[in-house]
Every structure is written in C-alpha cells, then in structure tokens.
Motif scaffolding. Sequence first.
Motif, PDB file in Angstrom:
ATOM      1  N   GLN A   1      34.295  67.074  17.747  1.00  0.00           N
ATOM      2  CA  GLN A   1      35.588  67.356  18.376  1.00  0.00           C
ATOM      3  C   GLN A   1      35.770  66.536  19.651  1.00  0.00           C
ATOM      4  O   GLN A   1      36.852  66.003  19.922  1.00  0.00           O
ATOM      5  N   LEU A   2      34.698  66.409  20.427  1.00  0.00           N
ATOM      6  CA  LEU A   2      34.770  65.613  21.656  1.00  0.00           C
ATOM      7  C   LEU A   2      35.018  64.141  21.332  1.00  0.00           C
ATOM      8  O   LEU A   2      35.874  63.485  21.961  1.00  0.00           O
ATOM      9  N   LEU A   3      34.302  63.593  20.356  1.00  0.00           N
ATOM     10  CA  LEU A   3      34.484  62.198  19.987  1.00  0.00           C
ATOM     11  C   LEU A   3      35.867  61.951  19.392  1.00  0.00           C
ATOM     12  O   LEU A   3      36.502  60.924  19.666  1.00  0.00           O
ATOM     13  N   HIS A   4      36.343  62.892  18.596  1.00  0.00           N
ATOM     14  CA  HIS A   4      37.660  62.732  17.976  1.00  0.00           C
ATOM     15  C   HIS A   4      38.762  62.716  19.030  1.00  0.00           C
ATOM     16  O   HIS A   4      39.714  61.928  18.948  1.00  0.00           O
ATOM     17  N   THR A   5      38.621  63.569  20.029  1.00  0.00           N
ATOM     18  CA  THR A   5      39.612  63.579  21.120  1.00  0.00           C
ATOM     19  C   THR A   5      39.565  62.280  21.910  1.00  0.00           C
ATOM     20  O   THR A   5      40.601  61.704  22.238  1.00  0.00           O
ATOM     21  N   TYR A   6      38.351  61.796  22.195  1.00  0.00           N
ATOM     22  CA  TYR A   6      38.214  60.557  22.977  1.00  0.00           C
ATOM     23  C   TYR A   6      38.750  59.354  22.215  1.00  0.00           C
ATOM     24  O   TYR A   6      39.382  58.466  22.811  1.00  0.00           O
TER      25      TYR A   6
END
Length: 632
Positions: free
Chosen positions: A461-466
């Motif tokens: 989720q963090l990578l997808h947002t970034y």
Amino acid sequence: MQALPLTQSGIQQRGLVSSSEYTFKLVQVCLPEPSKLVVMCDKRKRQCVCLCQVYKSCLDGLLPNYQAFYRICSRLTKHQSTLLSGQDKQLLVALAGMDVSVPHVAVVSLAVCCRALKLCKVPAAVLHAFDDIRLKPASQVVLGLPEHILAAHAQPSPNPVQLQMTTPFPVTLPECALPADFKKQHGLLAKPHKHLVHRAVLAQHMGEFKSFSTSPFQLNRKGIAHSSRTWQNSEKHVYLFLGYCHHYQQVSQPTLQLFLSSPLIAQFVSFHIAAGHSQLYIRNFLSCAKCVLRWWQSKPGGNHPSFVEGLEWLQTLGLQVADQLPRPSKDPKGLADIGKWMCAADLVHTIHGAEQQSQAQMQQQGVTVETSRDMHDAALAAMIFSHLPPVRLSCIRSLVGPAYLGPCLHPDCKEPSCEGNRLSIMSESPLLMRISLPHHKNARKWGKAVIELNVPSDLAQLLHTYLGAPRKALLEHHLLIGDACPYVFMDMHGRGFVAAAVLTLYWQKWLVSRGGVPMNPSMCRQVFVDERQSDSATAGPSNQGAAMVMGHSVKQWDKWYDMQYHPRLAQNAVDGMQSWRAAMLQSHTLAAPDLTLSTALHCGHVLVSDSEESQYQSCCSDSDSDIDIELD
C-alpha cells in the motif's frame, strides 16, 4: 582557436600552405594538453574540407575518443580510402607531425563526421573547428588518418623494452611513513591527475586489459570473465596505484608497465599499511595486480620466468598481509559506543514512525515536493528493513518500476527476454505487488534462480501510493531526468542510486534526521541476523527462508553476519556445563559401589577391597624379594 605562425618552407603568412589541390592551415586548440589541427581547404570549392588532429606528446596513437571517432568514420565509409601523394602527402605529414610514412585519407560526408564527433564526446573546441563546414551542408570532410588507426581492430600495444618483472623481488616490505602532502584522493581519477587517464599509451593498455578481463571466452585467462562490478573495482585499484606512482614516486607517464616493478608494489602496500587501510582492501589490490600480470603474460614475449615468480611473490604477500593485518572484531556493543549500531526494535520503530508521518502529511498537505520526498524516503527505508528480510542493496538500487517497459538495465545481462529487477503490480483489487530479482549476487551460483516474493500488504500500500502522484511530482521537480527515470527510488537530483556510495550517504543522512545514528544501510543485515540468532529472538520467519530472500544461506549468517556467534556459543556452553555437572553427580550417587581403602604392610601400594567379597587383588611390591609373590 587561432592560427600559428609557421616556419616550414613553402608556408605563407597567417599559417597557410598551398599545394597542388589543397590549402593547409595549422591551428592551436586548448585541450587537456596542447594539440594542433591541420585544416585542409579545397582550392576549387574554396571551403574547409578536412580536419586532422594530432597530439604532440602521443607517439603510439591518438586519444581513445579520437580513435573511436576515426574508426566510426572509416567503418561508415566501409574502409574505402585513397592515398595522398606528392606534395599533399609531404605537407600533411610535416604539419601534422605524423610518424608514419603514408597516411591514408577517407572521404566522408559532413553529417557522418559531425555525428561521429558527438558520439565520441570530443571537446567542444574540436567541434568549433567545423563551424565553417556547417555553413556548407553539401561539403565533404577529408580525414587524415594514420595507417594503424584505419585497422578494423585495435592493434596490440607495443611490448615494453624488457617484458619481465623487476628482480630480485623484495624479501620484506620497506618502511613507510605518510608523507606531509598525503592526500586520500591520490588516484588518477582525482581532478589534478585526471587528464593522465586519457594518455594514448595508458588508454590503449586499459582497453586491452578490459577486453582481456571481461571477454566471455578468453582461453589464455585464468577463471571466468569479470562482471561489470568486478571490473569497476579493478579499474579503481589500477588508477589508485598509478596515481600513487605519479604523485609520490614522480613517474611522469604512468602506464600498466609499472605493475612489472615489484619494488613499487611493495612500496604501495607499505603505503596502504601506513594509511591504516584494511587487509581486505590491500588484498583486493594484490588480486588486481595478479590479473594485470596475467594480462602481460598473455602478450607476445610474456613467457619470461619472472612472471611465474612474480605471481608466487604476490600470492605470498597476500597471505602474509592477511595474517599480520587481521580483520578487527566487531560486536554490537562496540559499534553502539561509536554511534554505528541500532538494535532491531529501535530501527523498526524509527521506520514505522516515518511511514505513519509521511502518510499523515500527505493527507493533510496534499502532494507537494516535500511530502513526496518524505514518502519516497519512508518507502525506501521500509524496503531496506522492517517489512522484508534485508534484501541486498544492489537489488533495491536496480529495482525498476511497473511503468518501465524497456530492456533489462543490468550491464551484464545477456538474456533478451529478461526484464531486470522489477517491482510489478499483479492486481489492483485486491492490491498485490510482486518483486522479481533475477540479478542478485549469487544468481550464477544458484543456476540463475530468480528470487520472487509477494510484497506484504502494508508495504504494498505504501509503495502503491508513492508510485502514483508523489513520484510524478518528484520527477517533474527534477528536470534533469524527468519522467524517463526507470528506477523506483531516486536521489535528490532525480537520478537512480546507481552508485552504492550515494545510497549509503543518503540513508545515513535520513536516519540521522529521524533521530538515529549514521549507520550504514548494509549493517541492517547484521542487525536482523543478530536479533534472529539471539537467545531472546521473537517469533518470526524461518532462518532458511529469510536467508534465501537475503541472497545467501544460513551458513553465511554464522560466518559473516552474526557478530555474536562465537561469544554466544561459548557462553551457552559454559552455562550448559553446570547442568551437565549436576547430572554427573546425581548419576554417580545412584550407581556407584561402596568402596573402602586399605593398605598392605608389605606393599607400598594401596589395595582396593570390596566389602561384599573376600577376594583381594594385589600389586607388585617395590622390593625385589616380593617380585614373585601373588596373593589370591
């Protein structure tokens, strides 16, 4: 660039020389070293049609970029050339200072010539020499080429005057104290000496040595081909040694022939020891020196016995360096005292706080350059530690994003279908991301086995947002690269972390800003293994699976990463001895017979008797008279 007054016969004023068909002009160009250009002008068309460049100090050829330039032009013209003759040839040889008897001439179009100059990245001063030609697109360019430059392949560099090592070999290292003008950056790649790298002889030596070391099939070479990373390290050690010889030993023209001098190598090793460099650093240089000697050995005349003796001498020197300069022992407590260690719990807490803060700021302030950079840093830290077993940093630096559809960017990859180390989005709902690592340190040993893993949900989720709006904002801010940067993570200039040192400095600065210590990112592997192998380890991944993700085996943990392996095993053994001792005492109490002691009057020895039996055993008396007596 200005014309020079010339004194040769037949030369008119303002540096012009007339011949039957051409007019020659000698000009001076300010380059890393003085050079001269011979410009040939066609009398009939009255336009500049030729540029011939020769360095004054070069006797064995031109600079590598000019060699490449001439080869490109000659290849595009399919090596079709004509010979200058008569007065034209004599004037060109005289003005250009060529040491060949018959220079060739290749006629190419202006477009090809300008394109070759740009591809070879020649200095701007040379490009300015074509200003007059650019105004006449239909003109042709005549290149004065020395005969050995027109060869389809580079000729072998000339052998030294004496192709053998300096003998006798030193039997001990000379004493060395750091000079007063000691500089850490003394290699040829440092700014004061960088121009020496482009000397013709050295450049030709390095080109041949690189081809010898990196060619996939080189049967006169011992071992497999060097990878791009190994070659970079070898090149670094070569330039450091040559820079030392130039700066401290007053060698004006450093070449690879200096590796044939065993006294210089011995002095350089002493210099390393005096500078406090590690034994691993010195041994890597000695391994590089052996590779250079094997390259010299492969050349004509390289069968001198001194090469065999030199390789044995370097081998002995490396073993004794390893024995006398052992690796300093490191432990978490000692590293923590000097501010180079954080325990696993503190590191996980620091990274988790950065993740939460970056997401909160993104929701409150929106997508800005600052909030995007914070989320980038949090995602990078989460990839290095916390969510995954510590993956090798080289894999993280080379990780490309889902939007990149180009070929593999690994310099040693030869698979046409390889997509490189990649982060992929398998599905959006539910979100599933996968990391595929075909290029890792042990890929060759594992039979090119690929490390594949599904990203945990929180990290995904963090990578997808970034990878959405924040990364786009960073790319638009860094105009140097723009949206063409293929890598997931980038430095402050929008470029990928191609160099390992850049990522190390970036991580240390970020960790200190979060209240941590300037610990190297590679130490995260030791931090993880230290917690997993400790007696107080919490529930977590299996050691074998974690080692697989880290790119090695559990055996490597004990050998390289577990810094408390030996003291912990020793202490566990001492603690276990107490229970073992108690068990021995208890078993003796339960099973031992009732023994009494008695002494015989005639014998100086002790007789052991069993209270339950009436039989006795005796030993021989010390006196000669009782030697044949036996008691039943």
